[in-house]
Structure formats: C-alpha cells, structure tokens
Write an enzyme that holds these catalytic residues in place. Sequence first.
Site, PDB file in Angstrom:
ATOM      1  CB  THR A   1      -0.931  -0.014   1.233  1.00 15.66           C
ATOM      2  OG1 THR A   1      -1.746  -1.175   1.142  1.00 15.66           O
ATOM      3  CG2 THR A   1      -1.823   1.206   1.294  1.00 15.66           C
TER       4      THR A   1
ATOM      5  CB  SER B   1       2.569  -7.901   1.106  1.00 14.80           C
ATOM      6  OG  SER B   1       1.465  -7.881   1.960  1.00 14.80           O
TER       7      SER B   1
ATOM      8  CB  THR C   1       0.792  -3.773   6.450  1.00 16.14           C
ATOM      9  OG1 THR C   1      -0.484  -3.623   5.822  1.00 16.14           O
ATOM     10  CG2 THR C   1       1.516  -2.441   6.503  1.00 16.14           C
ATOM     11  CG  ASP C   2      -2.578  -7.302   3.621  1.00 15.65           C
ATOM     12  OD1 ASP C   2      -2.883  -6.556   4.583  1.00 15.65           O
ATOM     13  OD2 ASP C   2      -3.171  -7.282   2.532  1.00 15.65           O
TER      14      ASP C   2
HETATM   15  N1  LIG Z   1      -1.500  -1.971   4.005  1.00 14.61           N
HETATM   16  C1  LIG Z   1      -1.042  -2.788   3.067  1.00 14.61           C
HETATM   17  O1  LIG Z   1       0.104  -2.713   2.705  1.00 14.61           O
HETATM   18  C2  LIG Z   1      -1.979  -3.848   2.580  1.00 14.61           C
HETATM   19  C3  LIG Z   1      -1.713  -4.342   1.184  1.00 14.61           C
HETATM   20  N2  LIG Z   1      -2.797  -5.180   0.745  1.00 14.61           N
HETATM   21  C4  LIG Z   1      -0.416  -5.165   1.112  1.00 14.61           C
HETATM   22  O2  LIG Z   1      -0.147  -5.942   1.970  1.00 14.61           O
HETATM   23  O3  LIG Z   1       0.299  -5.043   0.141  1.00 14.61           O
END
Ligand SMILES: NC(=O)C[C@H](N)C(=O)O
Length: 381
Positions: free
Chosen positions: A61, A107, A138-139
């Site tokens: 993200t 991710s 973050t995932d």
């Molecule tokens: N906040 C994020 O980064 C979530 C995103 N879907 C990822 O993990 O790439």
Amino acid sequence: MPNNAVEITTICSDLENSQFKLESTAPEEPIISKSATPVIHPLLSQRRSLPRIKILGTGGTIASKATSSSATADYKVDLTIQDMLEAIPDISRICELEYEQLCNVDSKNIDEKILMTIYNGISESLQKFDGIVITHGTDSLAETAFFIESTIDAGEVPIVCVGSMRPSSSVSADGPMNLYQAICIAADSKSRNRSVLVSLNDQISAGYYITKTNANSLDSFNVRQGYLGNFVNNEIHYYYPPVKPQGCHKFKLNIPKNTDSFNFPDVCIIYGHQGITSKLLDMVKDQYAGIVFATMGAGSLPDKVNEDCLEIDIPVVYSKRSMDGMIPRANLPKDANGDSRNCIASGYLNPEKSRILLQLCLACNYSIDETKHVFRGVYGG
Ligand SMILES: NC(=O)C[C@H](N)C(=O)O
C-alpha cells in the site's frame, strides 16, 4: 516499471558541489543518478560523514494509488521507490541512499521466490551499508520479517521493514512519514545490533514478534512483547538497549542467484473449528511436506483428528487460532507409548510464522527431533 524489473539507482551528491559538501554537514538536495551498477562518488565515500542506507522496494500500500483522495481501499501498486522518495525531500540530510526495486507487488503476492530475492538483496547489501530498509505491504510483512530474522545474521546492521495503511493518493497518507522514520531508524547508530525492526505509525518493533492485528487502522501492528521504541517529533526514543530475539534459530540457507532453482518445501495451514473432521487432512497429507493446524484453544482438535495426525508421515505443527497464549507440549496428542511422534507444539508462534519455521526446518532436512528442538528453542514449543 514492470513488475519484477530490477532498477538500481543511486542518490548521491554531484561533483560540482562536492567541495561545498565536504565543508558542510550534508547536501541540500539529492542528485539522482541512474546507472547499471550503484555509483558512489569517491569523495563521498572518503567523507563518510553520513550513514549509507540501502532501500529494497517490494511494493504494498505504501507504493499504491487509489482513484480518489478519500479512498483507502481498492488501490493499485503504482509507485516506485524513487516516486516514494520524492515525498520526503529532507532525507539527503540524514544519509546517502541507494535503492533497488526487487519487485512491486501487493504483499498478498509475496511468495517463496520473492522471499529468496529479498534474502539475496539483503545478503548482497549487508557488507556495504550501515542500514537496510525494506518497503513492503503490511498484510504479509510480519512473515517476511520473521523469515529474515530466521535466516540472516545481520550483525550490527539494522534491517527495517516498513509499510503503510493508506495509499499514497489518500488524504493524510501515512507512507511518507513511515518511510522517513524507517530511514531514520536504519541510519541511527542507536539502531545497531537490533536486527530486524518494523517501523509503522511512530512505533518501532522487533520484526520477529510483530503481528498484524488490525486489517484497516493505522495502528495495525501489535506486539505482545512490547514496542522497542517510538518517535516523538521525529526523534527516536528506544526504551531498551540493543536487544535481539531470544532463542531465535538461524538457518543457513544456500540460495542461488537464480532463485528458480531453489525449492522451498510446501507447508499448508488448516484452520480448526467446531465439527472439524480429518477430511482436509486426508486431502492434503500427500500434497504437502508439512501441515500447520490453527487449533482451538491451546492445541485442541477433535480426538479423531488427533489420532489421524499421529498416523501420517509428515510433520504436523499444532498452533493456535488465539492471538495470545501458547501451545504447551503436554497438550499434543500421544500414542500408546506417550510419544507425540510427528506432532510438534508451536509454542507462542502463530500459524503463519509456524509455517515458515517448519518450511525452513524441512528445507534444511532437519529430522522430526531436530524440528521439535527448533520449535522448543524459539518459543517454548
Ligand atoms: N497496508 C497494506 O500494505 C496492505 C496491502 N494489501 C499489502 O499488503 O500489500
């Protein structure tokens, strides 16, 4: 840039200004030079007044854009590291930066091949840089951080993983500040000997222990072992002297440059629930090298499933659905001789970290007893 393309770019001061820069503390603006191999101007390398930081970009993200400034969902990975750095102009006062785009994906698409690429990217940078920053979604960031801590001996060099919860296009996007802070952490001498760190929402955590516990909020990560420090007015405050995770087993992987030829053993996770039978276990036991159960409570599975787990040939790790607590060895199923055979307690490890630890044990051809020893050493499993 297409996904998986690798571009190496160096931010360094230019020749004309180098005299000035020798006398001043830091260059005002970064000069971006592109080259096939990293370029550091010789005067800069002699001066060495600023720490040298390598950024490895993977996407997430933090590198995404949505269609409107109020949207915080349904966004696409769209920004390179260079784009992200343009949002934090002060950074050249803090360090000399070099960066490399390892991939640019959400991710959810990080797989074993990309993990190996990250591993290689870090290994190649460790000797040459004072700190490393990894931009990541973050995932699955906690899994990557756990993998890195389990496989790389970083010595003194901090490896800081960073992401964001809002896309770059949103009002009050958190990415630029998170990235700025991650670079500050990597460049700060107080971060040395702290191994893998995660920087998000002003908090600094141990990459080994962190878990994503909120799918949406800026305060997305939780670490039951406590934060290591935080930022106030962009000053780093560590709560403890340098510390590394207790009992972390370091695996020695031999990963070739061409990661295609490296096969990481397949391990799946089965989620426990009321009324679970051995149906899934039967379906996957010949397809995978190992299984992790997210059990109910502290290792609870129906008696019949326990019996069937003891009968199969592959390792079965008992982990847990609950965020807190652990699986004591005493709760494992046992045969008539009191032997838990191929069943392993995950201790405090959650299912996704248990999966990575089991994959690493399998990749290194550890026996069941050695694997049990690793789980026990890490987290009391
Ligand atoms: N906040 C994020 O980064 C979530 C995103 N879907 C990822 O993990 O790439």
